[in-house]
Design an enzyme around this catalytic site. Sequence first.
Site, PDB file in Angstrom:
ATOM      1  N   CYS A   1       3.446   8.272 -13.824  1.00  0.00           N
ATOM      2  CA  CYS A   1       2.375   8.296 -12.836  1.00  0.00           C
ATOM      3  C   CYS A   1       1.591   9.783 -13.191  1.00  0.00           C
ATOM      4  O   CYS A   1       0.318   9.764 -12.353  1.00  0.00           O
ATOM      5  CB  CYS A   1       2.888   8.181 -11.604  1.00  0.00           C
ATOM      6  SG  CYS A   1       3.912   6.604 -11.306  1.00  0.00           S
TER       7      CYS A   1
ATOM      8  N   ASN B   1       0.084   0.527  -6.858  1.00  0.00           N
ATOM      9  CA  ASN B   1       0.447   1.833  -7.664  1.00  0.00           C
ATOM     10  C   ASN B   1       0.286   1.299  -9.366  1.00  0.00           C
ATOM     11  O   ASN B   1       1.029   0.601  -9.811  1.00  0.00           O
ATOM     12  CB  ASN B   1       1.983   2.217  -7.523  1.00  0.00           C
ATOM     13  CG  ASN B   1       2.348   3.546  -8.418  1.00  0.00           C
ATOM     14  OD1 ASN B   1       1.675   3.896  -9.260  1.00  0.00           O
ATOM     15  ND2 ASN B   1       3.448   4.065  -7.970  1.00  0.00           N
TER      16      ASN B   1
ATOM     17  N   HIS C   1      -2.183  10.614  -6.070  1.00  0.00           N
ATOM     18  CA  HIS C   1      -1.627   9.430  -6.769  1.00  0.00           C
ATOM     19  C   HIS C   1      -1.326   8.563  -5.776  1.00  0.00           C
ATOM     20  O   HIS C   1      -0.554   8.460  -4.826  1.00  0.00           O
ATOM     21  CB  HIS C   1      -0.422   9.937  -7.583  1.00  0.00           C
ATOM     22  CG  HIS C   1       0.295   8.604  -8.028  1.00  0.00           C
ATOM     23  ND1 HIS C   1      -0.026   7.888  -8.782  1.00  0.00           N
ATOM     24  CD2 HIS C   1       1.839   8.334  -7.740  1.00  0.00           C
ATOM     25  CE1 HIS C   1       0.919   6.676  -8.848  1.00  0.00           C
ATOM     26  NE2 HIS C   1       2.026   7.155  -8.600  1.00  0.00           N
TER      27      HIS C   1
END
Length: 329
Positions: free
Chosen positions: A114, A286, A256
């Site tokens: 990520c 996500n 994020h």
Amino acid sequence: MKTNFIIRGLGMYAPERVVTNVDLEKIVDTSDEWITTRTGIRQRHVVAEDEAASDMAYEAAKKALANAGMEADELTHIVCGTFTPDAIIPSTACRVQEKLGITGQMCIDVQAACSGFLYAMQTARGYLALEPESKVLVVTSEVISRRLNWEDRTTCVLFGDAAGAAIITTGEADETPRIVDVILAADGSLGDLLTVNGGGSAHSYKKGETVGDEYFVQMQGRDIFKHAVRNMVGISEKLLAKHGIDKNDVDVLIPHQANLRIIDAVGRKFDIPEEKVFSNIDRYGNTSAASVPVALTEAVETGFVKKGDLVLMPTFGGGFTWGAGLIQF
């Protein structure tokens, strides 16, 4: 003399197919209310059967090039951030180059889960520092849906597929958007808290063997939450302190997009008011390495980020990896 790094263009892409929480209720023991209250996610995009990471990256790259007013053959480097590449060999960056119809550029994949966009962006800054005339495509693309166990309600509800891209060059001191700085970090001792082990050299398969749970995303959510919030806040404070910037001078926070609770916790601990925090997790879930550039592109396109804004982008991912970037618009 200090090198100034300029973002010439941004672009993003999400697959056409949308999977809502109600859709997931039909295939796994969960509910729209459970997912929404715990994650903030209401839907996510999922690739078509014939769609791969390089296909999404190509679409995002085209938009970033158009936004920059550039042609693909002007590029000198392609840096692709992904943990879900088309293949082990060739790299997804090479596949993107092929789809763009160009040759000769340096192509490389970067894997930081990520945190992939900031890691790829920092890689681009390194090449630009060495070769200031370069024009670098940074593109992140994740097909996480193909690395999900759709019977595991703790993971399959969290992720979506998407790609984001930025064109980065050097520029004059007064040009914007300017990358002020990026700071990165990692702690491999915590890597087992978030894994996709199957298919790697430590967890390889023999012909005919059944793919097991290790092939899919496995995570220990509570432990990850704790480390994510602490490290995203800590590295953001370090980045601002390095440049003598007060947190009150941050105009927009784009973290994020992992989980709405993590986003809210980072904002609270950093004392950034809710109206300064950009989130699109409700619509995408996500998307790992694509999360930050997708959110950044939308924030700019919708006017959430305006000229003159100072934008802080903290991130956290498997590895564990984390980092923070600062952009002056």
